[in-house]
Design a protein around this motif. Sequence first.
Motif, PDB file in Angstrom:
ATOM      1  N   GLY A 172       0.798  -1.218   0.000  1.00 53.13           N
ATOM      2  CA  GLY A 172       0.000   0.000   0.000  1.00 53.13           C
ATOM      3  C   GLY A 172       0.828   1.264   0.000  1.00 53.13           C
ATOM      4  N   TYR A 173       1.981   1.226   0.647  1.00 50.76           N
ATOM      5  CA  TYR A 173       2.820   2.422   0.732  1.00 50.76           C
ATOM      6  C   TYR A 173       3.191   2.952  -0.647  1.00 50.76           C
ATOM      7  CZ  TYR A 173       7.149   5.089   1.110  1.00 50.76           C
ATOM      8  OH  TYR A 173       8.121   6.051   0.963  1.00 50.76           O
ATOM      9  N   GLY A 174       3.610   2.065  -1.528  1.00 57.95           N
ATOM     10  CA  GLY A 174       4.015   2.488  -2.867  1.00 57.95           C
ATOM     11  C   GLY A 174       2.876   3.094  -3.658  1.00 57.95           C
ATOM     12  N   VAL A 175       1.680   2.563  -3.475  1.00 55.16           N
ATOM     13  CA  VAL A 175       0.513   3.086  -4.192  1.00 55.16           C
ATOM     14  C   VAL A 175       0.145   4.470  -3.652  1.00 55.16           C
ATOM     15  CG1 VAL A 175      -1.894   2.669  -4.822  1.00 55.16           C
ATOM     16  CG2 VAL A 175      -0.314   0.744  -4.599  1.00 55.16           C
ATOM     17  N   VAL A 176       0.198   4.640  -2.347  1.00 54.85           N
ATOM     18  CA  VAL A 176      -0.104   5.945  -1.746  1.00 54.85           C
ATOM     19  C   VAL A 176       0.911   6.990  -2.216  1.00 54.85           C
ATOM     20  CG1 VAL A 176      -0.280   7.233   0.405  1.00 54.85           C
ATOM     21  CG2 VAL A 176      -1.248   4.938   0.258  1.00 54.85           C
ATOM     22  N   THR A 177       2.173   6.604  -2.270  1.00 54.29           N
ATOM     23  CA  THR A 177       3.218   7.519  -2.728  1.00 54.29           C
ATOM     24  C   THR A 177       2.962   7.941  -4.163  1.00 54.29           C
ATOM     25  OG1 THR A 177       4.849   6.496  -1.261  1.00 54.29           O
ATOM     26  CG2 THR A 177       5.693   7.787  -3.101  1.00 54.29           C
ATOM     27  N   GLU A 178       2.595   6.986  -5.007  1.00 55.49           N
ATOM     28  CA  GLU A 178       2.294   7.283  -6.415  1.00 55.49           C
ATOM     29  C   GLU A 178       1.073   8.190  -6.526  1.00 55.49           C
ATOM     30  OE1 GLU A 178       2.765   6.808 -10.677  1.00 55.49           O
ATOM     31  OE2 GLU A 178       4.081   6.318  -8.983  1.00 55.49           O
ATOM     32  N   ALA A 179       0.055   7.920  -5.726  1.00 55.38           N
ATOM     33  CA  ALA A 179      -1.159   8.743  -5.762  1.00 55.38           C
ATOM     34  C   ALA A 179      -0.856  10.170  -5.330  1.00 55.38           C
ATOM     35  CB  ALA A 179      -2.225   8.131  -4.855  1.00 55.38           C
ATOM     36  N   ALA A 180      -0.051  10.324  -4.288  1.00 56.60           N
ATOM     37  CA  ALA A 180       0.302  11.664  -3.814  1.00 56.60           C
ATOM     38  C   ALA A 180       1.086  12.419  -4.882  1.00 56.60           C
ATOM     39  CB  ALA A 180       1.123  11.560  -2.534  1.00 56.60           C
ATOM     40  N   ALA A 181       1.988  11.723  -5.573  1.00 51.64           N
ATOM     41  CA  ALA A 181       2.795  12.362  -6.615  1.00 51.64           C
ATOM     42  C   ALA A 181       1.940  12.815  -7.793  1.00 51.64           C
ATOM     43  CB  ALA A 181       3.879  11.402  -7.092  1.00 51.64           C
ATOM     44  N   ARG A 182       0.859  12.092  -8.057  1.00 56.97           N
ATOM     45  CA  ARG A 182      -0.004  12.421  -9.197  1.00 56.97           C
ATOM     46  C   ARG A 182      -1.195  13.296  -8.816  1.00 56.97           C
ATOM     47  NH1 ARG A 182      -0.568   7.489 -13.494  1.00 56.97           N
ATOM     48  NH2 ARG A 182       1.606   6.776 -13.499  1.00 56.97           N
ATOM     49  N   GLY A 183      -1.286  13.632  -7.527  1.00 59.93           N
ATOM     50  CA  GLY A 183      -2.374  14.484  -7.092  1.00 59.93           C
ATOM     51  C   GLY A 183      -3.712  13.773  -6.995  1.00 59.93           C
ATOM     52  N   VAL A 184      -3.697  12.456  -6.853  1.00 60.16           N
ATOM     53  CA  VAL A 184      -4.934  11.676  -6.705  1.00 60.16           C
ATOM     54  C   VAL A 184      -5.298  11.619  -5.226  1.00 60.16           C
ATOM     55  CG1 VAL A 184      -5.996   9.404  -6.993  1.00 60.16           C
ATOM     56  CG2 VAL A 184      -4.487  10.315  -8.772  1.00 60.16           C
ATOM     57  N   LEU A 185      -6.541  11.900  -4.930  1.00 56.57           N
ATOM     58  CA  LEU A 185      -7.003  11.950  -3.542  1.00 56.57           C
ATOM     59  C   LEU A 185      -6.889  10.581  -2.886  1.00 56.57           C
ATOM     60  CD1 LEU A 185      -8.339  13.712  -1.350  1.00 56.57           C
ATOM     61  CD2 LEU A 185     -10.556  12.999  -2.250  1.00 56.57           C
ATOM     62  N   VAL A 186      -6.390  10.570  -1.646  1.00 51.71           N
ATOM     63  CA  VAL A 186      -6.280   9.348  -0.848  1.00 51.71           C
ATOM     64  C   VAL A 186      -7.029   9.557   0.461  1.00 51.71           C
ATOM     65  CG1 VAL A 186      -4.724   7.709   0.274  1.00 51.71           C
ATOM     66  CG2 VAL A 186      -3.991   8.903  -1.809  1.00 51.71           C
ATOM     67  N   THR A 187      -7.855   8.607   0.834  1.00 49.95           N
ATOM     68  CA  THR A 187      -8.558   8.682   2.116  1.00 49.95           C
ATOM     69  C   THR A 187      -8.514   7.317   2.779  1.00 49.95           C
ATOM     70  OG1 THR A 187     -10.579   9.454   3.209  1.00 49.95           O
ATOM     71  CG2 THR A 187     -10.866   8.115   1.225  1.00 49.95           C
ATOM     72  N   VAL A 188      -9.063   7.237   3.993  1.00 50.15           N
ATOM     73  CA  VAL A 188      -8.953   6.020   4.804  1.00 50.15           C
ATOM     74  C   VAL A 188     -10.293   5.657   5.418  1.00 50.15           C
ATOM     75  CG1 VAL A 188      -7.897   5.001   6.853  1.00 50.15           C
ATOM     76  CG2 VAL A 188      -6.530   6.457   5.372  1.00 50.15           C
ATOM     77  N   ILE A 189     -10.586   4.373   5.424  1.00 55.77           N
ATOM     78  CA  ILE A 189     -11.657   3.836   6.255  1.00 55.77           C
ATOM     79  C   ILE A 189     -10.950   3.168   7.436  1.00 55.77           C
ATOM     80  CG2 ILE A 189     -13.548   2.180   6.434  1.00 55.77           C
ATOM     81  CD1 ILE A 189     -14.032   2.529   3.459  1.00 55.77           C
TER      82      ILE A 189
END
Length: 271
Positions: A91-108
């Motif tokens: 999950g860490y790598g995906v979150v890092t990629e999302a942050a770099a591309r400006g894609v919103l990340v949230t948590v349940i």
Amino acid sequence: MLILAATPIGNLGDASRRLVDALGAAEVIAAEDTRTTQRLLAALGIENRPRLIALHDHNEKQKAAEIVALAAERDVLLLSDAGMPAVSDPGYGVVTEAAARGVLVTVIPGPSAVLTALAVSGLPTDRFTFEGFAPRKPGERRSLFSSLRDESRTMVFFEAPARVAATLSAMAEAFGVDRRAAVCRELTKLHEEVARGSLAELGEWAAPGVRGECVIVVAGAEARRVPLEVAVAQVLERTAAGERMKDACGQVALVTGHSSRELYQAALAAR
């Protein structure tokens, strides 16, 4: 958006309403093990059959861009086999990629083996550090524990049941046989057990063998009061390397028994 969703670490009753709703509505789920996710859907009585993408330690680098591209267009749920994704799980790598591309990340939010073990350990909870899995090779394991000998915060480790006894033995060698600890086994499950005691006592407890998922919680080192001049020398060594005086005093205070203020004043006078 990308949605990190915590799943039960043992007891299905810990699945939150938000998680159940999200699983029922999901079009795409990136999962550590798609078979585990299918079993979770069935156990929760969810009839939704979303697209499942396998995301594990061996393919996360390759899959991260694909998953984030999907999350830019629709909601993508990211699950690990149990607990919170990205915490000793993919999950860490995906979150890092999302942050770099400006894609919103949230948590349940939901179950976490780290926090559950810490809470029931009976050890200080005000300050702690999570160290993940200890290295498998004995030499690397000894080296890690040696580097943590003076860590003053409570330490939390994951460990495979077959290696618990060896890990406790290595901890006793590095931290001392009297250091307090707890082994939390099968958390939230039917046979949940928390064994508390010294590292020596827990080593004896684990010697016959341990079954089930385990979390080891170890008390931090007690501050050892060393001569003030030795502590000040440590502060000056840190500041010479570029560390701020305040930060250096704070770190040295944790392991020498002197207050940060005392060290700050003494270090200024010694300059």
